[in-house]
Design a protein around this motif. Sequence first.
Motif, PDB file in Angstrom:
ATOM      1  N   CYS A   1       0.856  -1.199   0.000  1.00 40.12           N
ATOM      2  CA  CYS A   1       0.000   0.000   0.000  1.00 40.12           C
ATOM      3  C   CYS A   1       0.889   1.245   0.000  1.00 40.12           C
ATOM      4  N   CYS A   2       0.666   2.111  -0.989  1.00 42.19           N
ATOM      5  CA  CYS A   2       1.530   3.284  -1.186  1.00 42.19           C
ATOM      6  C   CYS A   2       0.948   4.583  -0.641  1.00 42.19           C
ATOM      7  N   GLY A   3      -0.285   4.554  -0.177  1.00 40.60           N
ATOM      8  CA  GLY A   3      -0.879   5.794   0.324  1.00 40.60           C
ATOM      9  C   GLY A   3      -2.380   5.669   0.497  1.00 40.60           C
ATOM     10  N   ALA A   4      -2.976   6.769   0.950  1.00 42.11           N
ATOM     11  CA  ALA A   4      -4.429   6.832   1.153  1.00 42.11           C
ATOM     12  C   ALA A   4      -4.953   8.101   0.509  1.00 42.11           C
ATOM     13  N   ILE A   5      -6.166   8.021  -0.038  1.00 43.90           N
ATOM     14  CA  ILE A   5      -6.757   9.156  -0.753  1.00 43.90           C
ATOM     15  C   ILE A   5      -8.049   9.579  -0.084  1.00 43.90           C
ATOM     16  N   ASP A   6      -8.317  10.867  -0.089  1.00 40.82           N
ATOM     17  CA  ASP A   6      -9.567  11.406   0.441  1.00 40.82           C
ATOM     18  C   ASP A   6      -9.812  12.765  -0.199  1.00 40.82           C
ATOM     19  N   ALA A   7     -10.980  13.336   0.045  1.00 37.36           N
ATOM     20  CA  ALA A   7     -11.320  14.653  -0.501  1.00 37.36           C
ATOM     21  C   ALA A   7     -12.163  15.407   0.517  1.00 37.36           C
ATOM     22  N   THR A   8     -12.133  16.729   0.419  1.00 36.37           N
ATOM     23  CA  THR A   8     -12.904  17.564   1.334  1.00 36.37           C
ATOM     24  C   THR A   8     -13.431  18.788   0.596  1.00 36.37           C
ATOM     25  N   HIS A   9     -14.458  19.418   1.173  1.00 32.57           N
ATOM     26  CA  HIS A   9     -15.072  20.601   0.572  1.00 32.57           C
ATOM     27  C   HIS A   9     -14.546  21.869   1.238  1.00 32.57           C
ATOM     28  N   ILE A  10     -14.266  22.885   0.437  1.00 28.42           N
ATOM     29  CA  ILE A  10     -13.961  24.229   0.931  1.00 28.42           C
ATOM     30  C   ILE A  10     -15.199  25.071   0.631  1.00 28.42           C
ATOM     31  N   ILE A  11     -15.903  25.463   1.673  1.00 32.54           N
ATOM     32  CA  ILE A  11     -17.199  26.130   1.494  1.00 32.54           C
ATOM     33  C   ILE A  11     -16.999  27.629   1.301  1.00 32.54           C
ATOM     34  N   MET A  12     -17.842  28.217   0.436  1.00 27.43           N
ATOM     35  CA  MET A  12     -17.708  29.641   0.122  1.00 27.43           C
ATOM     36  C   MET A  12     -19.068  30.228  -0.217  1.00 27.43           C
ATOM     37  N   THR A  13     -19.143  31.535  -0.173  1.00 25.72           N
ATOM     38  CA  THR A  13     -20.304  32.236  -0.709  1.00 25.72           C
ATOM     39  C   THR A  13     -19.892  32.819  -2.057  1.00 25.72           C
ATOM     40  N   LEU A  14     -20.836  32.881  -2.965  1.00 25.48           N
ATOM     41  CA  LEU A  14     -20.544  33.405  -4.302  1.00 25.48           C
ATOM     42  C   LEU A  14     -21.550  34.481  -4.674  1.00 25.48           C
ATOM     43  N   PRO A  15     -21.128  35.487  -5.424  1.00 23.30           N
ATOM     44  CA  PRO A  15     -22.100  36.464  -5.939  1.00 23.30           C
ATOM     45  C   PRO A  15     -23.048  35.774  -6.915  1.00 23.30           C
ATOM     46  N   ALA A  16     -24.249  36.288  -7.037  1.00 26.15           N
ATOM     47  CA  ALA A  16     -25.288  35.644  -7.850  1.00 26.15           C
ATOM     48  C   ALA A  16     -24.839  35.371  -9.288  1.00 26.15           C
ATOM     49  N   VAL A  17     -24.019  36.247  -9.841  1.00 32.59           N
ATOM     50  CA  VAL A  17     -23.606  36.084 -11.241  1.00 32.59           C
ATOM     51  C   VAL A  17     -22.669  34.895 -11.434  1.00 32.59           C
ATOM     52  N   GLU A  18     -22.052  34.399 -10.345  1.00 35.34           N
ATOM     53  CA  GLU A  18     -21.090  33.299 -10.461  1.00 35.34           C
ATOM     54  C   GLU A  18     -21.660  31.956 -10.008  1.00 35.34           C
ATOM     55  N   THR A  19     -22.880  31.945  -9.524  1.00 37.07           N
ATOM     56  CA  THR A  19     -23.448  30.698  -9.005  1.00 37.07           C
ATOM     57  C   THR A  19     -23.861  29.778 -10.145  1.00 37.07           C
ATOM     58  N   SER A  20     -23.755  28.475  -9.899  1.00 33.91           N
ATOM     59  CA  SER A  20     -24.196  27.472 -10.871  1.00 33.91           C
ATOM     60  C   SER A  20     -24.427  26.169 -10.133  1.00 33.91           C
ATOM     61  N   ASP A  21     -25.121  25.238 -10.781  1.00 33.62           N
ATOM     62  CA  ASP A  21     -25.419  23.953 -10.147  1.00 33.62           C
ATOM     63  C   ASP A  21     -24.157  23.175  -9.824  1.00 33.62           C
ATOM     64  N   ASP A  22     -23.106  23.335 -10.643  1.00 30.72           N
ATOM     65  CA  ASP A  22     -21.852  22.613 -10.392  1.00 30.72           C
ATOM     66  C   ASP A  22     -21.231  23.007  -9.060  1.00 30.72           C
ATOM     67  N   TRP A  23     -21.233  24.296  -8.759  1.00 25.36           N
ATOM     68  CA  TRP A  23     -20.603  24.782  -7.535  1.00 25.36           C
ATOM     69  C   TRP A  23     -21.474  24.512  -6.312  1.00 25.36           C
ATOM     70  N   CYS A  24     -22.780  24.266  -6.529  1.00 25.29           N
ATOM     71  CA  CYS A  24     -23.677  23.968  -5.416  1.00 25.29           C
ATOM     72  C   CYS A  24     -23.645  22.461  -5.152  1.00 25.29           C
ATOM     73  N   ASP A  25     -23.216  22.074  -3.938  1.00 22.79           N
ATOM     74  CA  ASP A  25     -23.046  20.649  -3.636  1.00 22.79           C
ATOM     75  C   ASP A  25     -24.313  20.035  -3.040  1.00 22.79           C
ATOM     76  N   GLN A  26     -24.209  18.778  -2.593  1.00 22.12           N
ATOM     77  CA  GLN A  26     -25.394  18.062  -2.110  1.00 22.12           C
ATOM     78  C   GLN A  26     -25.970  18.629  -0.821  1.00 22.12           C
TER      79      GLN A  26
END
Length: 401
Positions: free
Chosen positions: A187-212
């Motif tokens: 075993c060479c390592g372990a993988i994981d991921a995390t969310h960095i939460i932010m607020t966005l102005p309305a013009v930059e919002t999209s479904d991709d940036w909005c998580d579950q």
Amino acid sequence: MAPDKKPRKDDAKKFKKMKNKIKSKIKKKKKSKSVSSVPMDSRAVDSEWWDIFWRKNSPTLGSNEPSNEEHGFKYFFRVSKKTFEYICSLVREDLISRPPSGLINIEGRLLSVEKQVAIALRRLASGESQVSVGASFGVGQSTVSQVTWRFIEAMEERAKHHLKWPDSSKLEEIKSKFESFSGLPNCCGAIDATHIIMTLPAVETSDDWCDQENNYSMFVQGVVDNEMRFLDVVTGWPGGMPISRLLKCSGFYKLCESGERLNGKVRISTNGEEIREYIVGGASYPLLPWLITPYEGNDLEIPMLEFNQKLEAARAAAVKAFSQLKGGWRILSKVMWRPDKRKLPSIILVCCLLHNIIIDCGDNLYPDVVLSGHHDSDYIGQSCKHVDPIGRTIRENLTKR
């Protein structure tokens, strides 16, 4: 009306002498002013900034927080004074060679490299507003903004050697350590991921940036070794995508799929089966020949349950690494107010570099700063159903041994 009397020669001489004296005084005054505003020699080490900072900020600490200077330094900046000096040495030339306008302190001198690094580290470590950080150093919000970004740019270039995939010799050491505490060979390592939460102005919002969880967020994925050191990091992708897709968007995935990574020595199990190099991940990741994930289901047999325990012991390195990352550098665990999405990946990367520097320098975080819970506690892990046949076989071979 009688005409003005013609000035005598003596009067003219006196007037000229007085005029020259006034000019001389003005010149001296200008010269003395310019001397006081000459920038300090930035190559010199500034040791006064900490005494001033400590006197100003130590009274604000609570009863459970450090009272002595050594622990206080680590509490405020996450690193020991020795590691701080090393970080200053990495960025010194960059911070000296391109001094920005406006970085002047109250004495009319350029901010020292040490004070610039301290401001940037405090901003990243505390996650407090630029106004609040500036107040603790006696500088303005715009100065904190400039200093922090210049530090990030310098660290991206000068500290990148602290985040790299290990050579074959180091990898053998990592595999041995993983096997010793988890029981998983090769075993060479372990993988994981995390969310960095932010607020966005309305013009930059999209479904991709909005998580579950209906937050706007950016993903960070990392592969770590047995010491929780980041070996590979990918970020910049929207938090609304599935983790399996995040993996496929990474350079790490492409290298592994092409056989350029995790392509080292094959181990032979006690049953005579070949076990290639791999990393471990949670159920959100696909089961692949080089990425082994746990068994899922309610009716698992005892060998499967035992294997899952081994895998979780190895995977815990990644979970703890992200808890340390987001606890140590709180700018990543607080909700970011309308960040520049083009700059945010650089901030995240530099926090990962600082995390690694602490490990590489034999340093450690002040105990109370690490997150007490899971690094993504507000998120329910999603299950990936993709199972590669070769990956399944490797997992079965690991279960049998």
